[in-house]
Scaffold this active site. Structure first.
Site, PDB file in Angstrom:
ATOM      1  N   ARG A   1       0.858  -1.189   0.000  1.00  0.00           N
ATOM      2  CA  ARG A   1       0.000   0.000   0.000  1.00  0.00           C
ATOM      3  C   ARG A   1       0.896   1.242   0.000  1.00  0.00           C
ATOM      4  NH1 ARG A   1      -3.396  -2.921  -1.459  1.00  0.00           N
ATOM      5  NH2 ARG A   1      -5.440  -3.359  -0.530  1.00  0.00           N
TER       6      ARG A   1
ATOM      7  N   HIS B   1      -1.189  -0.658  -9.748  1.00  0.00           N
ATOM      8  CA  HIS B   1      -1.835  -1.582  -8.794  1.00  0.00           C
ATOM      9  C   HIS B   1      -2.237  -2.880  -9.514  1.00  0.00           C
ATOM     10  CE1 HIS B   1      -4.192  -1.808  -4.772  1.00  0.00           C
ATOM     11  NE2 HIS B   1      -3.853  -3.020  -5.188  1.00  0.00           N
TER      12      HIS B   1
HETATM   13  N1  LIG Z   1      -0.491  -4.567  -5.007  1.00  0.00           N
HETATM   14  C1  LIG Z   1      -1.383  -5.536  -5.086  1.00  0.00           C
HETATM   15  O1  LIG Z   1      -1.829  -5.883  -6.175  1.00  0.00           O
HETATM   16  C2  LIG Z   1      -1.814  -6.240  -3.834  1.00  0.00           C
HETATM   17  C3  LIG Z   1      -2.587  -7.410  -3.943  1.00  0.00           C
HETATM   18  C4  LIG Z   1      -2.956  -8.060  -2.769  1.00  0.00           C
HETATM   19  C5  LIG Z   1      -2.577  -7.566  -1.533  1.00  0.00           C
HETATM   20  N2  LIG Z   1      -1.824  -6.433  -1.461  1.00  0.00           N
HETATM   21  C6  LIG Z   1      -1.382  -5.929  -0.154  1.00  0.00           C
HETATM   22  O2  LIG Z   1      -0.582  -6.925   0.469  1.00  0.00           O
HETATM   23  C7  LIG Z   1      -0.849  -6.895   1.870  1.00  0.00           C
HETATM   24  C8  LIG Z   1      -0.401  -8.195   2.522  1.00  0.00           C
HETATM   25  O3  LIG Z   1      -1.291  -9.249   2.168  1.00  0.00           O
HETATM   26  P1  LIG Z   1      -1.196 -10.689   2.855  1.00  0.00           P
HETATM   27  O4  LIG Z   1      -2.313 -11.476   2.355  1.00  0.00           O
HETATM   28  O5  LIG Z   1       0.186 -11.223   2.720  1.00  0.00           O
HETATM   29  O6  LIG Z   1      -1.423 -10.282   4.388  1.00  0.00           O
HETATM   30  P2  LIG Z   1      -1.119 -11.173   5.696  1.00  0.00           P
HETATM   31  O7  LIG Z   1      -1.159 -12.623   5.362  1.00  0.00           O
HETATM   32  O8  LIG Z   1      -2.007 -10.646   6.760  1.00  0.00           O
HETATM   33  O9  LIG Z   1       0.405 -10.831   6.037  1.00  0.00           O
HETATM   34  C9  LIG Z   1       0.774  -9.613   6.586  1.00  0.00           C
HETATM   35  C10 LIG Z   1       2.181  -9.721   7.104  1.00  0.00           C
HETATM   36  O10 LIG Z   1       2.565  -8.445   7.640  1.00  0.00           O
HETATM   37  C11 LIG Z   1       2.993  -8.624   8.982  1.00  0.00           C
HETATM   38  N3  LIG Z   1       2.652  -7.430   9.774  1.00  0.00           N
HETATM   39  C12 LIG Z   1       1.475  -6.804   9.875  1.00  0.00           C
HETATM   40  N4  LIG Z   1       1.567  -5.754  10.729  1.00  0.00           N
HETATM   41  C13 LIG Z   1       2.833  -5.744  11.166  1.00  0.00           C
HETATM   42  C14 LIG Z   1       3.545  -4.929  12.060  1.00  0.00           C
HETATM   43  N5  LIG Z   1       2.961  -3.885  12.672  1.00  0.00           N
HETATM   44  N6  LIG Z   1       4.846  -5.205  12.296  1.00  0.00           N
HETATM   45  C15 LIG Z   1       5.429  -6.262  11.691  1.00  0.00           C
HETATM   46  N7  LIG Z   1       4.815  -7.078  10.825  1.00  0.00           N
HETATM   47  C16 LIG Z   1       3.535  -6.820  10.565  1.00  0.00           C
HETATM   48  C17 LIG Z   1       2.243  -9.836   9.485  1.00  0.00           C
HETATM   49  O11 LIG Z   1       2.915 -10.353  10.612  1.00  0.00           O
HETATM   50  P3  LIG Z   1       2.365 -11.640  11.376  1.00  0.00           P
HETATM   51  O12 LIG Z   1       2.585 -12.776  10.417  1.00  0.00           O
HETATM   52  O13 LIG Z   1       3.212 -11.744  12.565  1.00  0.00           O
HETATM   53  O14 LIG Z   1       0.911 -11.405  11.644  1.00  0.00           O
HETATM   54  C18 LIG Z   1       2.319 -10.728   8.259  1.00  0.00           C
HETATM   55  O15 LIG Z   1       3.570 -11.357   8.172  1.00  0.00           O
HETATM   56  C19 LIG Z   1      -2.356  -6.630   1.919  1.00  0.00           C
HETATM   57  O16 LIG Z   1      -2.723  -6.093   3.173  1.00  0.00           O
HETATM   58  C20 LIG Z   1      -2.542  -5.628   0.807  1.00  0.00           C
HETATM   59  O17 LIG Z   1      -2.396  -4.319   1.301  1.00  0.00           O
HETATM   60  C21 LIG Z   1      -1.455  -5.765  -2.583  1.00  0.00           C
END
Ligand SMILES: NC(=O)c1ccc[n+]([C@@H]2O[C@H](COP(=O)([O-])OP(=O)(O)OC[C@H]3O[C@@H](n4cnc5c(N)ncnc54)[C@H](OP(=O)(O)O)[C@@H]3O)[C@@H](O)[C@H]2O)c1
Length: 315
Positions: A230, A278
Site C-alpha cells: 500500500r 496496482h
Molecule cells: N499490489 C497488489 O496488487 C496487492 C494485492 C494483494 C494484496 N496487497 C497488499 O498486500 C498486503 C499483505 O497481504 P497478505 O495477504 O500477505 O497479508 P497477511 O497474510 O495478513 O500478512 C501480513 C504480514 O505483515 C505482517 N505485519 C502486519 N503488521 C505488522 C507490524 N505492525 N509489524 C510487523 N509485521 C507486521 C504480518 O505479521 P504476522 O505474520 O506476525 O501477523 C504478516 O507477516 C495486503 O494487506 C494488501 O495491502 C497488494
C-alpha cells in the site's frame, strides 16, 4: 435449508463468479442458495456476504443474520473503515491465484534489479562493452517486510532461487530457506542490510509510513525498493529525496496514497521510479471461488474460518 450466499462484487464479474462458485460448490459437495445480485436477496436472510470494496454493498446494517463477511480483497483497510458488525467474522482473501500472481510480480522485479537489467536496455545506440557481472543470487540480500500469505510465499520462492532472504513480521515465523526476524530492532537491521527491499505489509495504524525518512536513510547505498503493498507505508517526500540524491538506485511502485496516481505525480516521470498501476496481483475468480466455498464449507461443518481479520490489529 442451504445457506444464502450473496455475491457483492462488481457487476461485470458476476458471470465469471457465478460459474466458478457453482462449480466449486459442486466439487466440494456444498449446497448453497447463491444470489449474484444483492438486490435479489432480502438482506435479513443472507448467511454469507462475498464482499468487495468496489461492489454494490457498502452498508452492512440490513444484513442482520450474517455468519461471515468474505472479503474478495487481501487488504481490509477499506472494509474496516465501514465498521462492519463486530460479532460477524470478517475473512480476508487468501487464494492461490492471488498468491501466484504476487510471486510472479515480486520475483520479476527483484530479478530486474538484481541483474540491473535497465542498465543494458539502451534507448539510443551506445557502443560500450561493459563487463560488470552482477553477483550471484546467493550473494544478494533481499529483505521482505511482511511475510504473511503473500510476502511469505514470495520469500520462499526467492530463497528457492538462491537469494539470501530476510523476512520480517510481527510474530516469529519459520519459512524454509528464509531468515525470519521480528521486532523493532530487527526491522532496522533488515532495512540496513537489504539491497532489494520488498514491502508486503498491510496498511494499519502500526505500519502507516513505516518507511519514514529515518528508515529510508538506513537503506544501503544503491538499494532498490519494491512496494507491492500500500502507498501509505512510505513517506513519499523522503523517498523522492533519496532517489534525487542518487542514494537509492530505483523504486518500483505498484500502490499509492491516491489511486489512480494523479497525472502530475512526480513518480510518473522520475528516471529512478517504475510505476505500475496496482497490478502486482489480483483476486482470480476461479481460485477465489474455491477459497470462498472452502470457507463456507468449513463453517457449515462447524469449523472456524481461516484468515479472520483481527480488528484490533487492523489486518
Ligand atoms: N499490489 C497488489 O496488487 C496487492 C494485492 C494483494 C494484496 N496487497 C497488499 O498486500 C498486503 C499483505 O497481504 P497478505 O495477504 O500477505 O497479508 P497477511 O497474510 O495478513 O500478512 C501480513 C504480514 O505483515 C505482517 N505485519 C502486519 N503488521 C505488522 C507490524 N505492525 N509489524 C510487523 N509485521 C507486521 C504480518 O505479521 P504476522 O505474520 O506476525 O501477523 C504478516 O507477516 C495486503 O494487506 C494488501 O495491502 C497488494
Amino acid at each position: 435449508m442451504p445457506p444464502v450466499v450473496v455475491f457483492a462484487g462488481r457487476a461485470e464479474q458476476r458471470a465469471a463468479y457465478e460459474r466458478h462458485l457453482t462449480d466449486a460448490a459442486a466439487a466440494a459437495g456444498l449446497e448453497m442458495d447463491l444470489r449474484m445480485d444483492p438486490a435479489e436477496a432480502d438482506p435479513a436472510t443472507v448467511d454469507f456476504l462475498v464482499y468487495a470494496q468496489n461492489g454494490p454493498v457498502q452498508d452492512f446494517a440490513p444484513y442482520t443474520k450474517l455468519a461471515g463477511i468474505l472479503n474478495l480483497w487481501a487488504g481490509v483497510e477499506a472494509v474496516l473503515a465501514l465498521d462492519p458488525p463486530h460479532d460477524v467474522p470478517l475473512v480476508r482473501m487468501v487464494e492461490e491465484g492471488l498468491t501466484l500472481g504476487m510471486i510472479d510480480y515480486v520475483v520479476g522485479h527483484v530479478l530486474r534489479h538484481h541483474l540491473d537489467v535497465d542498465r543494458y536496455i539502451h534507448t539510443s545506440p551506445i557502443a560500450e562493452w561493459e563487463t560488470d557481472y552482477p553477483p550471484l543470487a546467493r550473494d544478494r540480500i533481499v529483505g521482505i517486510l511482511g511475510i504473511g500469505a503473500l510476502g511469505g510465499a514470495c520469500a520462499e520462492r526467492l530463497a528457492m532461487h538462491g537469494f539470501r532472504v530476510i523476512g520480517w513480521s510481527r510474530s516469529p515465523k519459520e519459512i524454509p530457506g528464509v531468515e525470519c526476524r521480528h521486532g523493532e530492532r530487527a526491522l532496522d537491521e533488515t532495512i540496513a542490510e537489504a539491497e532489494i527491499l520488498v514491502l508486503l505489509l498491510p496498511w494499519t495504524d502500526a505500519t502507516y509510513r513505516i518507511m519514514n525518512a529515518r528508515r529510508i536513510a538506513q537503506m544501503p547505498l544503491d538499494a532498490c525498493l519494491i512496494n507491492a503493498a500500500r502507498g501509505q507505508l512510505i513517506d513519499h517526500v523522503a523517498l523522492l529525496e533519496a532517489l534525487n540524491a542518487e542514494l537509492l538506485r530505483h523504486a518500483t511502485m505498484d500502490v499509492y496514497d491516491v489511486e489512480p496516481l494523479p497525472p502530475n505525480d512526480p513518480y510518473w516521470t522520475h528516471p529512478r521510479v517504475t510505476v505500475t498501476p496496482h497490478i502486482a496481483s489480483v483476486t482470480r475468480p476461479e481460485t477465489a471461488s474455491e477459497a470462498v466455498v472452502a470457507q463456507i464449507a468449513r463453517h457449515q461443518r462447524g469449523e472456524p474460518f481461516l484468515h479472520v481479520v483481527d480488528r484490533a490489529r487492523g489486518y
